[in-house]
Motif scaffolding. Sequence first.
Motif, PDB file in Angstrom:
ATOM      1  N   ARG A  89       0.841  -1.189   0.000  1.00 37.05           N
ATOM      2  CA  ARG A  89       0.000   0.000   0.000  1.00 37.05           C
ATOM      3  C   ARG A  89       0.881   1.246   0.000  1.00 37.05           C
ATOM      4  O   ARG A  89       2.029   1.218   0.445  1.00 37.05           O
ATOM      5  N   GLN A  90       0.306   2.307  -0.509  1.00 37.77           N
ATOM      6  CA  GLN A  90       1.035   3.570  -0.567  1.00 37.77           C
ATOM      7  C   GLN A  90       0.089   4.693  -0.192  1.00 37.77           C
ATOM      8  O   GLN A  90      -0.884   4.969  -0.915  1.00 37.77           O
ATOM      9  N   THR A  97      -5.678   4.044   5.361  1.00 37.13           N
ATOM     10  CA  THR A  97      -6.016   4.736   4.120  1.00 37.13           C
ATOM     11  C   THR A  97      -4.814   4.786   3.186  1.00 37.13           C
ATOM     12  O   THR A  97      -3.734   5.236   3.575  1.00 37.13           O
ATOM     13  N   ALA A  98      -4.992   4.286   1.977  1.00 39.09           N
ATOM     14  CA  ALA A  98      -3.899   4.211   1.003  1.00 39.09           C
ATOM     15  C   ALA A  98      -4.432   3.629  -0.301  1.00 39.09           C
ATOM     16  O   ALA A  98      -5.561   3.127  -0.351  1.00 39.09           O
ATOM     17  N   VAL A  99      -3.594   3.689  -1.314  1.00 38.62           N
ATOM     18  CA  VAL A  99      -3.844   2.900  -2.520  1.00 38.62           C
ATOM     19  C   VAL A  99      -3.202   1.536  -2.286  1.00 38.62           C
ATOM     20  O   VAL A  99      -2.027   1.458  -1.918  1.00 38.62           O
ATOM     21  N   TYR A 100      -3.984   0.494  -2.482  1.00 42.16           N
ATOM     22  CA  TYR A 100      -3.500  -0.864  -2.274  1.00 42.16           C
ATOM     23  C   TYR A 100      -3.200  -1.507  -3.623  1.00 42.16           C
ATOM     24  O   TYR A 100      -4.024  -1.468  -4.545  1.00 42.16           O
ATOM     25  N   TYR A 101      -2.013  -2.101  -3.706  1.00 39.75           N
ATOM     26  CA  TYR A 101      -1.556  -2.740  -4.927  1.00 39.75           C
ATOM     27  C   TYR A 101      -1.294  -4.220  -4.673  1.00 39.75           C
ATOM     28  O   TYR A 101      -0.781  -4.588  -3.610  1.00 39.75           O
ATOM     29  N   CYS A 102      -1.619  -5.049  -5.650  1.00 37.40           N
ATOM     30  CA  CYS A 102      -1.140  -6.419  -5.585  1.00 37.40           C
ATOM     31  C   CYS A 102       0.015  -6.566  -6.548  1.00 37.40           C
ATOM     32  O   CYS A 102       0.143  -5.806  -7.526  1.00 37.40           O
ATOM     33  N   ALA A 103       0.864  -7.517  -6.253  1.00 36.28           N
ATOM     34  CA  ALA A 103       2.076  -7.728  -7.037  1.00 36.28           C
ATOM     35  C   ALA A 103       2.381  -9.217  -7.092  1.00 36.28           C
ATOM     36  O   ALA A 103       1.953  -9.980  -6.214  1.00 36.28           O
TER      37      ALA A 103
END
Length: 123
Positions: A38-39, A91-97
Amino acid sequence: QVQLVESGGGLVQAGDSLRLSCAASGRTSSIDAMGWFRQALGKEREFVAASSWSGGSTAYADSAKGRFTISRDNTKNTVYLQMNFLKPEDTAVYYCAARALGLSFNPRAYGYWGQGTQVTVSS
């Protein structure tokens, strides 16, 4: 190539739950591990959780332990992140990788990324 598409983000209140999904397509046979990162605005991307593609190994950031659960459905080529007792600091943008060899906490170790899904937790 592997393509990853996240979904499930949204606006919730503190204490609520959300389940994020990450659907993988393409050369999924090359995937050995999947991770969630997350960012938050103005901050670096940070590790949240990871799972081997077989599900035999998982790892969590301290901030996620006890509240978040990573799981996968190999029949659907999908990885999930169940998030409970959400806090405003989640709270963040969540990314999968995805990566081809083993779990890693380091985002630079992952070669494939989704576009991200926004999670906003209000107090």
